[in-house]
Design a protein around this motif. Structure first.
Motif, PDB file in Angstrom:
ATOM      1  N   THR A 189      30.786  43.527  27.967  1.00 49.62           N
ATOM      2  CA  THR A 189      31.299  42.802  26.800  1.00 49.62           C
ATOM      3  C   THR A 189      32.716  42.278  27.022  1.00 49.62           C
ATOM      4  OG1 THR A 189      31.928  44.925  25.891  1.00 49.62           O
ATOM      5  CG2 THR A 189      29.886  43.980  25.072  1.00 49.62           C
ATOM      6  N   TYR A 190      33.509  42.981  27.862  1.00 53.19           N
ATOM      7  CA  TYR A 190      34.891  42.539  28.081  1.00 53.19           C
ATOM      8  C   TYR A 190      34.988  41.414  29.113  1.00 53.19           C
ATOM      9  CZ  TYR A 190      34.138  46.169  31.607  1.00 53.19           C
ATOM     10  OH  TYR A 190      33.601  46.939  32.607  1.00 53.19           O
ATOM     11  N   CYS A 191      33.826  41.007  29.650  1.00 57.53           N
ATOM     12  CA  CYS A 191      33.829  40.033  30.744  1.00 57.53           C
ATOM     13  C   CYS A 191      32.975  38.813  30.441  1.00 57.53           C
ATOM     14  CB  CYS A 191      33.343  40.728  32.011  1.00 57.53           C
ATOM     15  SG  CYS A 191      33.316  39.712  33.496  1.00 57.53           S
ATOM     16  N   THR A 234      34.543  39.840  45.664  1.00 52.67           N
ATOM     17  CA  THR A 234      34.296  40.168  44.272  1.00 52.67           C
ATOM     18  C   THR A 234      33.459  39.059  43.639  1.00 52.67           C
ATOM     19  OG1 THR A 234      35.387  40.753  42.182  1.00 52.67           O
ATOM     20  CG2 THR A 234      36.596  39.249  43.625  1.00 52.67           C
ATOM     21  N   GLY A 235      33.428  39.004  42.310  1.00 55.52           N
ATOM     22  CA  GLY A 235      32.621  37.994  41.629  1.00 55.52           C
ATOM     23  C   GLY A 235      32.932  38.014  40.135  1.00 55.52           C
ATOM     24  N   GLY A 236      31.983  37.679  39.319  1.00 56.23           N
ATOM     25  CA  GLY A 236      30.570  37.913  39.365  1.00 56.23           C
ATOM     26  C   GLY A 236      30.213  39.167  40.166  1.00 56.23           C
ATOM     27  N   GLU A 237      28.948  39.275  40.454  1.00 53.26           N
ATOM     28  CA  GLU A 237      28.503  40.441  41.220  1.00 53.26           C
ATOM     29  C   GLU A 237      28.272  40.031  42.672  1.00 53.26           C
ATOM     30  OE1 GLU A 237      28.594  43.603  41.029  1.00 53.26           O
ATOM     31  OE2 GLU A 237      27.695  43.580  43.002  1.00 53.26           O
ATOM     32  N   PRO A 238      29.173  40.446  43.576  1.00 52.05           N
ATOM     33  CA  PRO A 238      29.101  39.972  44.967  1.00 52.05           C
ATOM     34  C   PRO A 238      27.830  40.401  45.694  1.00 52.05           C
ATOM     35  CG  PRO A 238      30.775  41.681  44.724  1.00 52.05           C
ATOM     36  CD  PRO A 238      30.341  41.313  43.357  1.00 52.05           C
ATOM     37  N   THR A 291      34.431  44.775  45.493  1.00 51.60           N
ATOM     38  CA  THR A 291      34.426  45.254  44.114  1.00 51.60           C
ATOM     39  C   THR A 291      33.069  44.900  43.516  1.00 51.60           C
ATOM     40  OG1 THR A 291      36.794  44.932  43.902  1.00 51.60           O
ATOM     41  CG2 THR A 291      35.577  45.134  41.872  1.00 51.60           C
ATOM     42  N   THR A 292      32.341  45.906  43.070  1.00 55.79           N
ATOM     43  CA  THR A 292      30.951  45.710  42.674  1.00 55.79           C
ATOM     44  C   THR A 292      30.619  46.562  41.456  1.00 55.79           C
ATOM     45  OG1 THR A 292      28.673  46.144  43.383  1.00 55.79           O
ATOM     46  CG2 THR A 292      30.362  47.453  44.443  1.00 55.79           C
ATOM     47  N   ASN A 293      29.569  46.146  40.749  1.00 54.21           N
ATOM     48  CA  ASN A 293      29.098  47.022  39.661  1.00 54.21           C
ATOM     49  C   ASN A 293      28.203  48.125  40.215  1.00 54.21           C
ATOM     50  OD1 ASN A 293      26.453  45.952  39.967  1.00 54.21           O
ATOM     51  ND2 ASN A 293      26.850  44.363  38.433  1.00 54.21           N
ATOM     52  N   VAL A 337      33.787  50.582  42.759  1.00 54.71           N
ATOM     53  CA  VAL A 337      32.615  50.444  41.893  1.00 54.71           C
ATOM     54  C   VAL A 337      33.083  50.551  40.439  1.00 54.71           C
ATOM     55  CG1 VAL A 337      30.381  51.435  41.261  1.00 54.71           C
ATOM     56  CG2 VAL A 337      31.121  51.437  43.651  1.00 54.71           C
ATOM     57  N   SER A 338      32.592  49.652  39.609  1.00 49.30           N
ATOM     58  CA  SER A 338      32.995  49.682  38.197  1.00 49.30           C
ATOM     59  C   SER A 338      32.030  50.548  37.408  1.00 49.30           C
ATOM     60  CB  SER A 338      32.999  48.259  37.636  1.00 49.30           C
ATOM     61  OG  SER A 338      33.835  47.471  38.440  1.00 49.30           O
ATOM     62  N   LEU A 339      32.572  51.553  36.765  1.00 47.59           N
ATOM     63  CA  LEU A 339      31.752  52.436  35.921  1.00 47.59           C
ATOM     64  C   LEU A 339      32.634  52.910  34.771  1.00 47.59           C
ATOM     65  CD1 LEU A 339      29.112  54.046  35.445  1.00 47.59           C
ATOM     66  CD2 LEU A 339      30.157  55.919  36.729  1.00 47.59           C
ATOM     67  N   ILE A 373      36.546  54.163  41.773  1.00 53.97           N
ATOM     68  CA  ILE A 373      35.848  53.762  40.546  1.00 53.97           C
ATOM     69  C   ILE A 373      36.856  53.074  39.629  1.00 53.97           C
ATOM     70  CG2 ILE A 373      34.686  54.590  38.467  1.00 53.97           C
ATOM     71  CD1 ILE A 373      33.437  56.763  40.042  1.00 53.97           C
ATOM     72  N   ASN A 374      36.471  51.926  39.106  1.00 51.26           N
ATOM     73  CA  ASN A 374      37.288  51.220  38.104  1.00 51.26           C
ATOM     74  C   ASN A 374      36.674  51.464  36.734  1.00 51.26           C
ATOM     75  OD1 ASN A 374      38.626  50.063  40.268  1.00 51.26           O
ATOM     76  ND2 ASN A 374      37.741  48.032  39.990  1.00 51.26           N
ATOM     77  N   SER A 375      37.472  51.901  35.785  1.00 53.64           N
ATOM     78  CA  SER A 375      36.968  52.099  34.419  1.00 53.64           C
ATOM     79  C   SER A 375      37.840  51.353  33.422  1.00 53.64           C
ATOM     80  CB  SER A 375      37.007  53.578  34.026  1.00 53.64           C
ATOM     81  OG  SER A 375      36.126  54.314  34.801  1.00 53.64           O
ATOM     82  N   GLN A 418      42.257  46.786  29.457  1.00 53.29           N
ATOM     83  CA  GLN A 418      41.462  45.585  29.183  1.00 53.29           C
ATOM     84  C   GLN A 418      42.371  44.368  29.037  1.00 53.29           C
ATOM     85  OE1 GLN A 418      39.145  45.687  25.605  1.00 53.29           O
ATOM     86  NE2 GLN A 418      38.299  43.656  25.990  1.00 53.29           N
ATOM     87  N   MET A 419      42.022  43.299  29.736  1.00 55.34           N
ATOM     88  CA  MET A 419      42.862  42.098  29.744  1.00 55.34           C
ATOM     89  C   MET A 419      42.186  40.948  29.003  1.00 55.34           C
ATOM     90  SD  MET A 419      44.151  42.121  33.681  1.00 55.34           S
ATOM     91  CE  MET A 419      42.670  42.726  34.452  1.00 55.34           C
ATOM     92  N   PRO A 420      42.958  39.960  28.557  1.00 52.78           N
ATOM     93  CA  PRO A 420      42.368  38.817  27.840  1.00 52.78           C
ATOM     94  C   PRO A 420      41.685  37.844  28.795  1.00 52.78           C
ATOM     95  CG  PRO A 420      44.759  38.609  27.951  1.00 52.78           C
ATOM     96  CD  PRO A 420      44.426  39.922  28.596  1.00 52.78           C
TER      97      PRO A 420
HETATM   98  N1  SAM Z   1      30.907  42.659  39.114  1.00 52.92           N
HETATM   99  C1  SAM Z   1      31.865  43.392  39.869  1.00 52.92           C
HETATM  100  C2  SAM Z   1      32.349  44.590  39.092  1.00 52.92           C
HETATM  101  O1  SAM Z   1      32.091  44.695  37.913  1.00 52.92           O
HETATM  102  O2  SAM Z   1      33.035  45.416  39.718  1.00 52.92           O
HETATM  103  C3  SAM Z   1      33.052  42.577  40.341  1.00 52.92           C
HETATM  104  C4  SAM Z   1      33.642  41.600  39.392  1.00 52.92           C
HETATM  105  S1  SAM Z   1      34.400  42.328  37.947  1.00 52.92           S
HETATM  106  C5  SAM Z   1      34.992  40.873  37.137  1.00 52.92           C
HETATM  107  C6  SAM Z   1      35.826  43.111  38.659  1.00 52.92           C
HETATM  108  C7  SAM Z   1      36.535  44.119  37.803  1.00 52.92           C
HETATM  109  O3  SAM Z   1      37.087  43.462  36.696  1.00 52.92           O
HETATM  110  C8  SAM Z   1      35.635  45.220  37.245  1.00 52.92           C
HETATM  111  O4  SAM Z   1      36.187  46.474  37.589  1.00 52.92           O
HETATM  112  C9  SAM Z   1      35.668  45.008  35.763  1.00 52.92           C
HETATM  113  O5  SAM Z   1      35.606  46.218  35.058  1.00 52.92           O
HETATM  114  C10 SAM Z   1      36.991  44.324  35.587  1.00 52.92           C
HETATM  115  N2  SAM Z   1      37.092  43.526  34.376  1.00 52.92           N
HETATM  116  C11 SAM Z   1      36.270  42.564  33.931  1.00 52.92           C
HETATM  117  N3  SAM Z   1      36.720  42.024  32.789  1.00 52.92           N
HETATM  118  C12 SAM Z   1      37.873  42.669  32.502  1.00 52.92           C
HETATM  119  C13 SAM Z   1      38.833  42.569  31.449  1.00 52.92           C
HETATM  120  N4  SAM Z   1      38.691  41.702  30.449  1.00 52.92           N
HETATM  121  N5  SAM Z   1      39.894  43.391  31.500  1.00 52.92           N
HETATM  122  C14 SAM Z   1      40.053  44.286  32.501  1.00 52.92           C
HETATM  123  N6  SAM Z   1      39.205  44.413  33.520  1.00 52.92           N
HETATM  124  C15 SAM Z   1      38.112  43.633  33.525  1.00 52.92           C
END
Ligand code: SAM
Ligand code: SF4
Length: 329
Positions: A26-28, A67-71, A96-98, A119-121, A158-160, A190-192
C-alpha cells in the motif's frame, strides 16, 4: 568520478530492472490502474550491462544494487549479474527484493556472482501481510529468506516499513525473529513515494517511535556516530551483540549530506535522488551509438546538478511523479 557541487561522490548505483511487481504494497503501489512503462522504452539486458560497465570503468561506481519493481521478475537477471561480475574492477552486487522468487533463484544468483540480498518483510503475521501487500504470499517470502541464507547471500538483510494500525506494534517481534534467524533487520521510515500520493507526515511511524518500542524488550547500544559513514541506516547493537538493528530515518533524520547514490530507472533515466523531480535520459544516447566516454560525460553532468537534500521539510516540496516502484527503491 560522479561528484556534485556539494563535494559528494557517488560510488553506489541503484539499478531498477522493472517497474512491475507481484505485490501491491500500500505504501508503494495502488491496487490497480498503475500504467506500466512501455516495453520498447525498457532497457535491454545488453543496454543495462553496458551502462553498468560505463559506471564501473569510467565513473568510479563500486557497488551495484538491483531493484525495481520486483527485480526477480526480470528473466535475464542471472545473466546480467554474471556479466557485471566479470567487470574489472568487479563491483559489489546486491539485490533488493520482496523475496517471493528467491526460493527458486537464490542458488543460481549466488553462483552468478551476487553478493547479498535485502528482502522486504514488514510483518510476521500472514493476515497483516495480505492486507499490506494485497497478496497472500507471506509463506513464499519466509521460504525465500531461508533460501537466500542457505545459498550464502549473506548477511541477509530485512527491510521493514511500519504503518500505524497495521504493523506498528511489531517492531520487537520482528527483531526477536530476525536475531533468531541471523537476519539483519533495518526499519525504514515510510516516505512520500506512494503512487496514490496518500502519505501524511503525521500518519507515519517515526524512527523515534521504533526505538522506543524496541527498547521495551531489548538493550540497544549506539554503534557510534563514526560508524554510519554514507550508510543510511543508523545501527544499534542488540543486547550486547553480535546482532545489530538499523533504522533508516529518511524523513525525520535525513542523511542527504552523506549520500553516495546515483540511480538508473528501468527506462534508462539517471536520477540523482529518490525525490528528484528531474531525470536525465541515457537511453537515447545508448540507442544513437554515442560512445561510452560521452555517455559517461552526460551522467557526470547529471550528478553535478544533484540538490543538497531531498527537501522533505521544505514547504515547496513536491512529491516526484514516479512512484517508488518505478523509481527503484
Ligand atoms: N520489490 C522490491 C522490494 O520490495 O524489496 C524492491 C523494490 S521496493 C520499491 C524497495 C524498498 O522500498 C522496499 O524495502 C520497500 O519496502 C521500500 N518502500 C517502498 N515504498 C516505500 C515508501 N513509500 N517508503 C519507504 N519505503 C518504501
Ligand atoms: Fe512491489 Fe517492492 Fe513496491 Fe512492494 S515495495 S509493491 S514488493 S516494488
Amino acid at each position: 568520478m560522479l561528484i556534485d557541487t556539494y563535494g559528494r561522490v557517488a560510488t553506489d548505483l541503484r539499478v531498477s530492472l522493472t517497474d512491475r511487481c507481484n505485490l501491491r504494497c500500500t505504501y508503494c503501489m495502488p491496487e490497480e490502474g498503475l500504467q506500466w512503462l512501455a516495453k520498447p522504452d525498457l532497457l535491454t539486458d545488453d543496454e543495462i550491462v553496458r551502462l553498468i560497465g560505463i559506471a564501473v570503468t569510467h565513473l568510479g561506481i563500486e557497488e551495484v544494487r538491483f531493484t525495481g519493481g520486483e527485480p526477480l521478475l526480470r528473466p535475464g537477471l542471472p545473466g546480467i549479474v554474471e556479466r557485471v561480475a566479470a567487470l574489472a574492477p568487479r563491483p559489489q552486487m546486491s539485490l533488493t527484493t520482496n523475496g517471493i522468487g528467491l526460493k527458486r533463484t537464490a542458488a543460481a544468483l549466488k553462483a552468478a556472482g551476487l553478493d547479498r540480498v535485502n528482502v522486504s518483510l514488514d510483518t510476521l503475521r500472514p493476515d497483516v501481510f495480505k492486507t499490506l501487500t494485497r497478496r497472500d504470499r507471506h509463506k513464499d517470502v519466509i521460504e525465500g529468506l531461508e533460501a537466500a541464507h542457505a545459498a550464502g547471500l549473506t548477511p541477509v538483510k530485512i527491510n521493514s516499513v511500519l504503518m500505524p494500525g497495521l504493523n506498528a506494534d511489531e517492531a520487537p517481534d520482528l527483531l526477536a525473529w530476525a536475531v533468531e534467524h541471523d537476519y539483519e533487520l533495518r526499519f525504514i521510515e515510510q516516505m512520500p513515494l506512494d503512487a496514490q500520493h496518500g502519505w501524511k507526515r503525521d500518519g507515519m511511524v517515526t524512527a523515534g517511535d521504533i526505538l522506543t518500542s524496541l527498547r521495551t524488550r531489548f538493550r540497544l547500544t549506539d554503534e557510534g556516530a563514526g560508524e554510519r559513514g554514507s550508510a543510511p541506516a543508523e545501527r544499534w547493537i542488540v543486547d550486547g551483540g553480535p546482532h545489530r538493528v538499523g533504522v533508516i530515518a529518511s524523513v525525520t533524520r535525513p542523511f542527504c549530506a552523506a549520500c553516495d547514490r546515483t540511480r538508473l530507472t528501468a527506462d534508462g533515466q539517471v536520477r540523482t535522488c529518490l525525490f528528484a523531480t528531474e531525470e536525465t535520459d541515457l537511453r537515447g544516447a545508448l540507442r544513437s551509438d554515442v560512445p561510452d566516454e560521452e555517455i559517461a560525460g552526460i551522467w557526470r553532468t547529471a550528478m553535478w546538478g544533484k540538490k543538497a537534500g531531498a527537501g522533505l521539510d521544505d514547504p515547496s516540496f513536491v512529491q516526484p511523479d514516479r512512484p517508488m516502484s518505478a523509481i527503484g527503491g
